[in-house]
Design a protein around this motif. Structure first.
Motif, PDB file in Angstrom:
ATOM      1  N   UNK A 178      -2.598  -6.691   1.956  1.00  0.00           N
ATOM      2  CA  UNK A 178      -3.172  -5.625   2.785  1.00  0.00           C
ATOM      3  C   UNK A 178      -2.086  -4.715   3.361  1.00  0.00           C
ATOM      4  N   UNK A 179      -2.364  -3.414   3.301  1.00  0.00           N
ATOM      5  CA  UNK A 179      -1.481  -2.406   3.879  1.00  0.00           C
ATOM      6  C   UNK A 179      -2.263  -1.613   4.919  1.00  0.00           C
ATOM      7  N   UNK A 180      -1.620  -1.330   6.039  1.00  0.00           N
ATOM      8  CA  UNK A 180      -2.233  -0.522   7.089  1.00  0.00           C
ATOM      9  C   UNK A 180      -1.367   0.715   7.288  1.00  0.00           C
ATOM     10  N   UNK A 239       5.720  -4.957  10.290  1.00  0.00           N
ATOM     11  CA  UNK A 239       5.876  -3.510  10.392  1.00  0.00           C
ATOM     12  C   UNK A 239       7.186  -3.115   9.718  1.00  0.00           C
ATOM     13  N   UNK A 240       7.147  -2.056   8.920  1.00  0.00           N
ATOM     14  CA  UNK A 240       8.347  -1.557   8.248  1.00  0.00           C
ATOM     15  C   UNK A 240       8.562  -0.108   8.684  1.00  0.00           C
ATOM     16  N   UNK A 287       2.325  -2.946   7.928  1.00  0.00           N
ATOM     17  CA  UNK A 287       2.045  -1.668   8.557  1.00  0.00           C
ATOM     18  C   UNK A 287       3.215  -0.720   8.310  1.00  0.00           C
ATOM     19  N   UNK A 288       2.925   0.477   7.872  1.00  0.00           N
ATOM     20  CA  UNK A 288       3.957   1.502   7.761  1.00  0.00           C
ATOM     21  C   UNK A 288       3.287   2.842   7.507  1.00  0.00           C
ATOM     22  N   UNK A 321       6.061   5.728   3.230  1.00  0.00           N
ATOM     23  CA  UNK A 321       6.869   4.531   2.989  1.00  0.00           C
ATOM     24  C   UNK A 321       6.310   3.725   1.826  1.00  0.00           C
ATOM     25  N   UNK A 322       5.013   3.491   1.829  1.00  0.00           N
ATOM     26  CA  UNK A 322       4.406   2.725   0.733  1.00  0.00           C
ATOM     27  C   UNK A 322       4.526   3.479  -0.589  1.00  0.00           C
TER      28      UNK A 322
END
Length: 325
Positions: free
Chosen positions: A146-148, A67-68, A91-92, A96-97
């Motif tokens: 993977x990004x959530x 998590x960021x 996860x962020x 942020x991404x």
């Protein structure tokens, strides 16, 4: 200290800068471990992580979630490597991404240098600032797996507890924090810091007002009745009733300092850099100068949006004139 906090492990990670550490947090649940803000991708950071993982008898395979809280390098930098080694999703917030993608490349360094020159920073200092940013970017590993997306007000399970996602801005667009409602405990990244105020910065690359955004964020956080804070820097602290008022007052005083520069000078125009050197007279190193200039311009932006200040561009340089003069 409440039971929830006792089960969350704070990891203090070194930083090669004036602010010499950042906090990461490890939380265990039945399926594995979550890591919040893995730090900057330096050898010193990895040495600490090796010791921490040995202490808790962890392998990267035990990490199921990274998590960021926001895209700044001291929080985001090692996320890509942790993902590569663990296979876990990152996860962020959506912002942020997006900001990480638009920030960590050479064109961003060029634009920052161009902005600094327009603000009146001497060429030699601009070169030093660019060198520092270029080195900093080498310690950021991109997230390629993977990004959530964490949506505001959504709930997330961390360990045995449900936390609510809170979204803030001003320090970094799309900053996230996590509120445990029963204990009123807040894992806040850099949204709330006890000993220092989060850097509020602006560079005219967007049509935003970061200082106003941060005031709005603080007033939102006030409504949450937070009792304890696990911050991105410094130890856990208890949030007093007057804390947020003091942070806001700090920035209001800084705005007043800017206004007073015209009242006590015959100069009609100042460059943003000239104002920055008056606001932060002790800042002399190029790394800290970037933060000081960005914070200065964020306050100038706030005054400009309230018609107190005019920003004039002339000969590829920016000048500030106070409207009441």
């Amino acid at each position: 200290m409440n039971h929830t906090v006792q089960r969350i492990h704070q990891v203090r990670l070194p930083l090669p800068m004036r602010l010499n550490h950042v906090n990461s947090y490890l939380i265990e649940d039945e399926e594995g471990w979550s890591v919040i803000d893995p730090g900057l991708a330096t050898e010193d950071t990895m040495t600490v992580w090796a010791d921490v993982m040995k202490r808790y008898r962890l392998t990267f395979g035990d990490i199921r979630r990274i998590i960021v809280t926001h895209y700044h390098p001291d929080h985001y930098g090692l996320a890509g490597s942790f993902q590569q080694w663990s296979g876990a999703a990152v996860y962020s917030s959506r912002e942020t991404f997006e900001w990480a993608d638009r920030t960590y490349h050479s064109e961003s360094i060029r634009k920052t240098a161009q902005f600094s020159r327009k603000c009146g920073v001497p060429a030699s200092l601009v070169a030093e600032m660019s060198g520092h940013i270029e080195e900093l970017f080498t310690w950021v590993k991109p997230v390629g797996g993977d990004k959530v997306i964490l949506e505001p007000e959504a709930e997330i399970q961390l360990g045995q507890w449900r936390f609510q996602v809170k979204l803030g801005s001003g320090h970094a667009e799309g900053s996230i924090g996590f509120l445990h409602q029963a204990s009123r405990m807040f894992i806040g990244g850099d949204l709330l810091l006890e000993k220092i105020t989060p850097n509020i910065t602006y560079d005219y690359s967007t049509d935003t007002d970061p200082l106003k955004d941060y005031f709005d964020t603080l007033n939102m956080l006030r409504t949450l009745h937070i009792q304890s804070v696990l911050p991105g820097h410094g130890p856990l602290f208890q949030l007093s009733d007057s804390f947020i008022d003091r942070v806001i007052e700090h920035h209001l005083e800084r705005l007043q300092e800017i206004r007073s520069m015209w009242r006590h000078s015959n100069t009609r125009e100042f460059t943003p850099y000239e104002i920055s050197t008056r606001l932060f007279p002790k800042v002399v190193d190029s790394a800290s100068l970037s933060f000081a200039l960005g914070e200065t311009v964020a306050h100038l932006r706030y005054l400009q949006n309230r018609n107190e200040l005019v920003i004039i561009e002339r000969d590829d340089a920016l000048f500030c004139r106070y409207n009441s003069i």
